[in-house]
Each structure stands twice: as structure tokens, then as C-alpha cells.
Write an enzyme that holds these catalytic residues in place. Sequence first.
Site, PDB file in Angstrom:
ATOM      1  N   GLY A 124     -43.058  51.150 -44.359  1.00 25.34           N
ATOM      2  CA  GLY A 124     -42.008  50.921 -45.260  1.00 25.34           C
ATOM      3  C   GLY A 124     -40.578  50.432 -44.799  1.00 25.34           C
ATOM      4  O   GLY A 124     -39.729  50.280 -45.455  1.00 25.34           O
ATOM      5  N   GLU A 178     -46.765  54.506 -40.002  1.00 21.62           N
ATOM      6  CA  GLU A 178     -47.469  52.921 -39.923  1.00 21.62           C
ATOM      7  C   GLU A 178     -46.531  51.725 -40.314  1.00 21.62           C
ATOM      8  O   GLU A 178     -46.543  51.093 -41.559  1.00 21.62           O
ATOM      9  CB  GLU A 178     -48.412  52.992 -41.337  1.00 21.62           C
ATOM     10  CG  GLU A 178     -49.609  54.013 -41.166  1.00 21.62           C
ATOM     11  CD  GLU A 178     -50.440  54.074 -42.582  1.00 21.62           C
ATOM     12  OE1 GLU A 178     -51.324  54.553 -42.206  1.00 21.62           O
ATOM     13  OE2 GLU A 178     -49.793  53.715 -43.459  1.00 21.62           O
ATOM     14  N   PRO A 179     -45.791  51.535 -39.488  1.00 19.13           N
ATOM     15  CA  PRO A 179     -44.900  50.120 -39.436  1.00 19.13           C
ATOM     16  C   PRO A 179     -45.543  49.091 -39.553  1.00 19.13           C
ATOM     17  O   PRO A 179     -46.244  48.574 -38.797  1.00 19.13           O
ATOM     18  CB  PRO A 179     -43.669  50.300 -38.611  1.00 19.13           C
ATOM     19  CG  PRO A 179     -44.469  51.157 -37.339  1.00 19.13           C
ATOM     20  CD  PRO A 179     -45.447  52.007 -37.946  1.00 19.13           C
ATOM     21  N   GLY A 180     -45.363  48.130 -40.437  1.00 15.51           N
ATOM     22  CA  GLY A 180     -45.877  46.626 -40.508  1.00 15.51           C
ATOM     23  C   GLY A 180     -44.781  45.917 -40.177  1.00 15.51           C
ATOM     24  O   GLY A 180     -44.462  45.244 -39.205  1.00 15.51           O
ATOM     25  N   ARG A 234     -44.080  34.257 -50.027  1.00 12.73           N
ATOM     26  CA  ARG A 234     -43.195  35.281 -50.490  1.00 12.73           C
ATOM     27  C   ARG A 234     -41.945  35.081 -51.428  1.00 12.73           C
ATOM     28  O   ARG A 234     -41.672  35.529 -52.319  1.00 12.73           O
ATOM     29  CB  ARG A 234     -42.455  36.136 -49.413  1.00 12.73           C
ATOM     30  CG  ARG A 234     -43.629  36.851 -48.514  1.00 12.73           C
ATOM     31  CD  ARG A 234     -43.245  37.772 -47.544  1.00 12.73           C
ATOM     32  NE  ARG A 234     -42.598  39.169 -47.927  1.00 12.73           N
ATOM     33  CZ  ARG A 234     -41.429  39.080 -48.005  1.00 12.73           C
ATOM     34  NH1 ARG A 234     -40.414  38.447 -47.647  1.00 12.73           N
ATOM     35  NH2 ARG A 234     -40.941  40.277 -48.606  1.00 12.73           N
ATOM     36  N   TYR A 274     -42.138  36.869 -54.706  1.00 13.01           N
ATOM     37  CA  TYR A 274     -41.120  38.115 -54.824  1.00 13.01           C
ATOM     38  C   TYR A 274     -39.738  37.587 -54.937  1.00 13.01           C
ATOM     39  O   TYR A 274     -38.568  38.302 -54.884  1.00 13.01           O
ATOM     40  CB  TYR A 274     -41.172  38.961 -53.635  1.00 13.01           C
ATOM     41  CG  TYR A 274     -42.749  39.179 -53.362  1.00 13.01           C
ATOM     42  CD1 TYR A 274     -43.674  40.174 -53.983  1.00 13.01           C
ATOM     43  CD2 TYR A 274     -42.970  39.071 -51.805  1.00 13.01           C
ATOM     44  CE1 TYR A 274     -44.744  40.526 -53.759  1.00 13.01           C
ATOM     45  CE2 TYR A 274     -44.307  39.455 -51.343  1.00 13.01           C
ATOM     46  CZ  TYR A 274     -45.230  40.005 -52.309  1.00 13.01           C
ATOM     47  OH  TYR A 274     -46.232  40.692 -51.602  1.00 13.01           O
ATOM     48  N   CYS A 319     -47.749  21.200 -54.978  1.00 14.87           N
ATOM     49  CA  CYS A 319     -47.537  20.735 -56.263  1.00 14.87           C
ATOM     50  C   CYS A 319     -47.391  21.764 -57.228  1.00 14.87           C
ATOM     51  O   CYS A 319     -48.279  22.160 -58.008  1.00 14.87           O
ATOM     52  CB  CYS A 319     -48.770  20.086 -56.671  1.00 14.87           C
ATOM     53  SG  CYS A 319     -48.733  18.649 -57.999  1.00 14.87           S
ATOM     54  N   GLU A 320     -46.229  22.353 -57.102  1.00 14.49           N
ATOM     55  CA  GLU A 320     -45.690  23.355 -58.288  1.00 14.49           C
ATOM     56  C   GLU A 320     -44.070  23.587 -58.026  1.00 14.49           C
ATOM     57  O   GLU A 320     -43.561  23.768 -56.859  1.00 14.49           O
ATOM     58  CB  GLU A 320     -46.256  24.686 -57.623  1.00 14.49           C
ATOM     59  CG  GLU A 320     -46.094  25.953 -58.588  1.00 14.49           C
ATOM     60  CD  GLU A 320     -46.945  27.090 -58.665  1.00 14.49           C
ATOM     61  OE1 GLU A 320     -48.235  26.598 -58.351  1.00 14.49           O
ATOM     62  OE2 GLU A 320     -46.490  28.059 -58.888  1.00 14.49           O
ATOM     63  N   TYR A 370     -46.095  39.431 -43.541  1.00 14.02           N
ATOM     64  CA  TYR A 370     -46.810  38.773 -44.827  1.00 14.02           C
ATOM     65  C   TYR A 370     -46.480  37.383 -45.118  1.00 14.02           C
ATOM     66  O   TYR A 370     -46.375  37.144 -46.224  1.00 14.02           O
ATOM     67  CB  TYR A 370     -46.322  39.782 -45.980  1.00 14.02           C
ATOM     68  CG  TYR A 370     -46.425  41.252 -45.632  1.00 14.02           C
ATOM     69  CD1 TYR A 370     -47.498  41.684 -45.887  1.00 14.02           C
ATOM     70  CD2 TYR A 370     -45.371  41.901 -45.242  1.00 14.02           C
ATOM     71  CE1 TYR A 370     -47.892  43.226 -45.501  1.00 14.02           C
ATOM     72  CE2 TYR A 370     -45.440  43.251 -45.109  1.00 14.02           C
ATOM     73  CZ  TYR A 370     -46.614  43.969 -45.188  1.00 14.02           C
ATOM     74  OH  TYR A 370     -46.857  45.101 -44.783  1.00 14.02           O
TER      75      TYR A 370
HETATM   76  N1  LLP Z   1     -49.306  51.758 -45.044  1.00 15.25           N
HETATM   77  C1  LLP Z   1     -49.679  51.515 -46.208  1.00 15.25           C
HETATM   78  C2  LLP Z   1     -50.604  52.427 -46.637  1.00 15.25           C
HETATM   79  C3  LLP Z   1     -49.238  50.311 -46.626  1.00 15.25           C
HETATM   80  O1  LLP Z   1     -49.654  49.926 -48.240  1.00 15.25           O
HETATM   81  C4  LLP Z   1     -48.404  49.484 -46.189  1.00 15.25           C
HETATM   82  C5  LLP Z   1     -47.923  48.050 -46.807  1.00 15.25           C
HETATM   83  C6  LLP Z   1     -47.812  49.730 -45.029  1.00 15.25           C
HETATM   84  C7  LLP Z   1     -48.218  50.963 -44.176  1.00 15.25           C
HETATM   85  C8  LLP Z   1     -47.045  48.940 -44.347  1.00 15.25           C
HETATM   86  O2  LLP Z   1     -45.831  48.767 -44.826  1.00 15.25           O
HETATM   87  P1  LLP Z   1     -44.490  47.552 -44.086  1.00 15.25           P
HETATM   88  O3  LLP Z   1     -44.030  48.817 -43.193  1.00 15.25           O
HETATM   89  O4  LLP Z   1     -45.081  46.496 -43.882  1.00 15.25           O
HETATM   90  O5  LLP Z   1     -43.283  47.774 -45.256  1.00 15.25           O
HETATM   91  N2  LLP Z   1     -46.856  41.672 -49.133  1.00 15.25           N
HETATM   92  C9  LLP Z   1     -45.673  42.596 -49.322  1.00 15.25           C
HETATM   93  C10 LLP Z   1     -45.746  43.892 -48.784  1.00 15.25           C
HETATM   94  C11 LLP Z   1     -46.879  44.629 -49.244  1.00 15.25           C
HETATM   95  C12 LLP Z   1     -46.861  45.943 -48.623  1.00 15.25           C
HETATM   96  C13 LLP Z   1     -48.133  46.529 -48.803  1.00 15.25           C
HETATM   97  N3  LLP Z   1     -48.459  47.817 -48.102  1.00 15.25           N
HETATM   98  C14 LLP Z   1     -44.603  41.964 -49.007  1.00 15.25           C
HETATM   99  O6  LLP Z   1     -44.625  40.508 -48.557  1.00 15.25           O
HETATM  100  O7  LLP Z   1     -43.198  42.249 -48.776  1.00 15.25           O
END
Ligand code: LLP
Length: 441
Positions: free
Chosen positions: A248, A290-292, A330, A334, A361-362, A390
Site C-alpha cells: 500500500g 508486500e509492495p506492489g 484506472r 477510479y 466506444c464509451e 494495475y
Molecule cells: N498485499 C495485499 C494483500 C493486497 O491486497 C495488495 C493490493 C497489496 C499487497 C499491494 O498493494 P500496493 O502496494 O500495490 O498498493 N487496482 C487498484 C489497486 C488494488 C490493490 C489491491 N491489493 C488500483 O489500480 O489502484
Amino acid sequence: MYLHGTCRQNELGHLEIGGVDAVSLAETYGTPLYVYDVALIRERAKSFQKAFIEEELTAQVAYASKAFSSIAMFQLAKEEGLSLDVVSGGELHTAICAGFPVEKIHFHGNNKSRDELKMALENEIGCIVVDNFYEMKLLEELGQELSKQVKVLLRITPGVEAHTHDYITTGQEDSKFGFDLHNGQADEAVKRVLESEVIELLGVHCHIGSQIFDTAGFVLAADKIFLKLNEWRESFGFISTVLNLGGGFGIRYTEEDEPLPATEYVEKIIQAVKENVARYEFDMPEIWIEPGRSLVGDAGTTLYTIGSSKHVPGIRDYVAVDGGMSDNIRPALYQAKYEAASANKMSQSHDQTVSIAGKCCESGDMLIWDIDLPELSQGDLLAVFCTGAYGYSMSNNYNRIPRPAVVFVEDGEAQLVVERESYADMVKLDLPYQSKVKSST
Ligand code: LLP
């Protein structure tokens, strides 16, 4: 305009990423094109690991692969010593195809199927993050059936929800994920897992939100969890060896966003855990994060070619690109905001205000509203920044638009890592209709 990572303007007045000219990338691979700055991903991975290494703590930095999963990305994550968080059989399969070390894979999800769990057990992945009692039952059965020990974390909802600068604490969190910490579900989950013969409880997990710019939410979550861990030590004799505080961590999409450096999030998390360890006299647990988004988000840039435009007198100018909500949903989903530049006109002044339309088409398929850019005409290249998380992973075939290609750029070289979908791919799963209408001969 803010340029991330290795992005810069070169002598030709073009955008350059990873030492590669964006115009030549578009010529070679076509558009829309996802371009990843590998050096920036590596830098981010190292900064998340830095504080753990300096303090000689046992930790895992797991890449939340839902942000962008592909074989090449998983191989890069492996090279950087990251662990991997997967949330489906598909992501797990990709990891296995990438040769990712199975013991460093963590499996998440609120409705993992029996088949997915079986696949995880058969491949002996590092741990399963158990989300609910149904899953616990499935694991119990599968563990017996396959004669496997199952290492798990319990996902708990600590009643802290964080977004950007704010966090809210809720007594009982209204969430589809995890065991609630306050209503007795988490206690019951610990009790049941400890009774199991096949399930081994390593510790607990929580994820408090996304695009977080502050550390207070993580500290509060850690405090709440330790309070419970102290109770569970007394009531069940359970000692958690792993504490996973999720992902997050925020990134800078536009100038309004002010994320902290990765090192600062980690340092605050370590400090919060250490304080709690001292308060309750625990041994230091392993800390997992858990960085994404923060590993790949600003490393990704999407290149588009400008096509049509429309002038609405007195209202606005629309300029359309050859992609849109099919490659980046996105903004439509969002109202996400992005910055952009004209990749072939980097040195020109931004004296036109336009809105960037997608080709789907939207009416809602708008990538950016009212952005200042140089005068754009058909064939110019638009670079939308910070699309690495994402974006591709949430891409789709709406209007049967093929998904873009993905390239990695690094040290002046480009490498195709995901091929562009073709029209043949658009129909490859389709089967002909066997008509019931008798043909009149
Ligand atoms: N760990 C868990 C259990 C999660 O559910 C998530 C994200 C992460 C780690 C990684 O979070 P991050 O570091 O990427 O913020 N589709 C949305 C984001 C959904 C995130 C879902 N879970 C967007 O495009 O903003």
C-alpha cells in the site's frame, strides 16, 4: 513536468527511457506500448530491502504481483531477491513458469478454490495466507489427502483503513477479507489452526489499504496486532514468528501526490515492531511487507500514437489515442490522474490544453482531462507516465482491442517481454455456432 527514474529528454528532443529513445521504441514495437524502466524497479526493490539488511533483521519483501505479472517481471523480482505474493492459480502458474523459488511464494485471496489450493500444496509454496474458515477447512482436507504440512499466515482485519493521507479506525471492519480482530473471529481462527494436525501457523498478515502517504496507519496496525499477539500468547501459548504488514505504499502519479521514500516506510515499520517487541517482551518476529504499486508503478510508461481530434467550440479540445480503457482502466474506474508528455516533442512549450480520449466506444473512456501539452497532430507520440501498476494487469479486450506489447528497457537496450496480442488472438477461444436451423436445400 516530473520525469521518473531514467526518463529524460535526449538531444533529439525526444523522451528517452532506460537510455532508449521512445520514438524508436514506438517504431520498433508499435503503440500502445508499455515500457518498463528496469533500473527504477531494481532501485525500488533495493530501497525496500535496505533498512532490513542494515539492521540485520530477517525479513521478506514480497512483490505484490497483481500490480503487473509476467514471466519476465517475476524473473526480475527473483534476481532482486524479492519474494512473491500471488492471488490466483494464474499468477501462481506464471511464477512457476518463471522459475520463481516456490518457497518464497505467498498465496493470498478471499476465495481460493480447492484446485488452486491443491496446486499451491503440490508445488510446496512458502505459505498460504488463510482468509476465512472455509479455506481453513479445505486446507485441512487437502493437507490430509496429500500428506502435506501447510504453512500459513492468518489474514486479519485490524480495524485500520488507510488511504493516501488519512486513516480511519473502525471497531469492526466491513471488509470481504480476513478475520476480524475485534469480533472474536481472529481468536477463533487462531484456536482452530492451532488444533490442526496439518496446518502450521507461522504468523499473521494484514493489509490496510493502498496509495498510502503516511506511516501512522502501519504503526497503528502493528500496535493493534501486538496487543492481540500478547493475548494469544497467554490464552493459546501461540507465538507469531512472522508479522506481514502488507503493501500500500504510495507513489507519485501527479504533483498532488507526496509519497515518502520507500526507506522511510520500512524504517517506521521496523521501529513500531521493535517498540511492541520491547513492550510485550517478545522475540523479534520476521517482518514481511508486500509492495506492489511502489515497486513497478512509476517505472511504467505507456506510449500512444495520436489519431483524431475534436474541437468543441468554447468547451474543450479532445485528442484521441490508439488505446484507452482497454489498456488502462484506472481513469475510468477510479478517476485516477496521470501526467503525460509528447514523447517526440519534449522541448516544445505546452501551449495547448487538451483532453486525452481513448478509442473505446464509451464516453467514459477518457485518459486525462485538461492537460497542457504542445500542439499535437496525428502521428505524434504521447507518453503517459506512472502506468506500471494495475495498468497492463487490469487491461482487457473491450471492443476486441488487442492488448499492447510490453518492453523492458535498461542500459540503452530494449527487450520485448510480452508480445502484442493479434486479431487472431481475439478469436482464438471462439468456437463456431452449430446452427439448429435446418438449411433449406
Ligand atoms: N498485499 C495485499 C494483500 C493486497 O491486497 C495488495 C493490493 C497489496 C499487497 C499491494 O498493494 P500496493 O502496494 O500495490 O498498493 N487496482 C487498484 C489497486 C488494488 C490493490 C489491491 N491489493 C488500483 O489500480 O489502484
